[in-house]
Design an enzyme around this catalytic site. Structure first.
Site: not given
Ligand code: NAD
Length: 352
Positions: A178, A75, A174-176
């Protein structure tokens, strides 16, 4: 494989010209080059950045081994410089640092970095994946992560609740990138959705597209639901939040969901099936691996769907050893690394 296993190499990054400061940690190269994303985040000091890098790199060793990838764990953690700074110069300098490791570390995006940053890194080194879409290669790992979580959730729901996803309510935190893709799959499968998301435009989109109920971030862990899917930040499962959890299954994308190891025991005592994050969120790294190793893109869906079979194995091991699944996952990962190391030693002995 865990905190007791020290990393093989820690590289400290310090380039005053670009503002690059941070660490690259190669936790293990037993299975292949150490692979894991590059996080750009604000840290209080170097000690905090190094601690995060060490923890995340160890997690990648476990995740890559459990995903059956020929990759070790690593990492990079970069400390977000004070503004103004040139993002291009920062990632060029990071690219040079990755190049200096000569293929022992493979980077990709993580929290705070994106495909454009990786494109800058690629100008300095070939040891990078998660690049902008080329030909049939979608560089964004998020839809693959969502797919793996979805497949794993079907297994966990069947095990604990004896039903299908079409019959359950899922609380998604969280609906980012993923979380939104996961909701899409769950909605198509007929699941009912309850969502918490502080970014109001995303929350509104999810409510419209999926007919989801919206609740506050504070309420999401205790709403009446069958499944809780953490897809925001780590550390959401604490002794306090688990005490009020209504869901009997936890399965989501967020890394490091357990705030402390004893939370795994509390989940088990309360009859909650916890699908370990290192197993279920491997879809993204599987797509990254395919890109880096040149595997045909059409093999990726089956490789990602194999997350479901790996979760079954972890749950079987947990039952057989009478330990929570979160403890069974490192046991299985250690077996994978040990078997591969033995096979490598036998091959070397034959070649000698
Ligand atoms: P992202 O930043 O696109 O989405 C995260 C979402 O969570 C954001 O929209 C944010 O506003 C929301 N959020 C933050 N705090 C919150 C809370 N207290 N309550 C509700 N919503 C909240 O991130 P992502 O890429 O979708 O990743 C999400 C998680 O999955 C992270 O922990 C990341 O480390 C993990 N992850 C992601 C991937 C990937 O392929 N992107 C792979 C493995 C693990």
């Amino acid at each position: 494989m865990n905190d007791l296993m020290p990393p093989e190499t820690v590289v400290r990054l310090d380039d005053p010209h670009s503002g690059l400061r941070g660490f690259i940690v190669l936790h293990s190269t037993a299975l292949g080059p150490a692979a894991g994303g590059c996080r750009l985040w604000r840290y209080a000091d170097e000690a905090a950045a190094s601690e995060d890098a060490l923890r995340l790199a160890a997690g990648m060793t476990m995740k890559n081994a459990l995903a059956g990838l020929p990759l070790g764990g690593g990492k990079a953690v970069l400390m977000l410089p004070d503004a103004p700074f040139s993002r291009t110069r920062l990632f060029e300098a990071f690219g040079r640092a990755v190049a200096a490791l000569d293929g022992r570390y493979v980077t990709a995006e993580d929290v705070g970095t994106g495909v454009d940053d990786m494109a800058t890194v690629a100008e300095r080194t070939a040891h990078v994946a998660g690049l902008p879409r080329r030909d049939d290669r979608p560089g964004d790992p998020s839809p693959w992560t969502a797919r793996g979580v979805f497949q794993a959730m079907a297994v966990a729901v069947e095990r604990r609740l004896g039903c299908r996803l079409s019959e359950v309510t899922v609380a998604v935190q969280g609906v980012g990138h993923v979380g939104m893709a996961l909701c899409e799959l769950l909605h198509e499968a007929g699941a009912r959705l309850v969502i918490a998301e502080p970014r109001s435009e995303l929350a509104a989109r999810a409510a419209t597209r999926f007919g989801a109920d919206l609740v506050s971030s504070r309420a999401i862990t205790s709403v009446p639901a069958d499944v809780f899917a953490p897809c925001a930040l780590g550390g959401v499962l604490t002794l306090a939040s688990v005490a009020t959890l209504k869901a009997r299954v936890v399965c989501g994308a967020a890394n490091n969901q357990l705030a402390s190891p004893e939370v795994a025991d509390l989940l088990a005592r309360r009859g909650v099936l916890y699908a370990p994050d290192v197993v279920v969120n491997a879809g993204g790294i599987i797509n990254v691996a395919a890109e880096y190793l040149g595997w045909p893109q059409e093999t990726v869906p089956a490789r990602v769907d194999a997350v479901a079979a790996r979760l079954r194995e972890v749950l079987d091991r947990a039952e057989a050893c009478a330990v929570p699944p979160a403890h069974a996952a490192p046991m299985l990962a250690r077996d994978v690394v040990a078997q591969s190391s033995r096979a490598g030693a036998a091959k070397a002995a034959l070649a000698a």
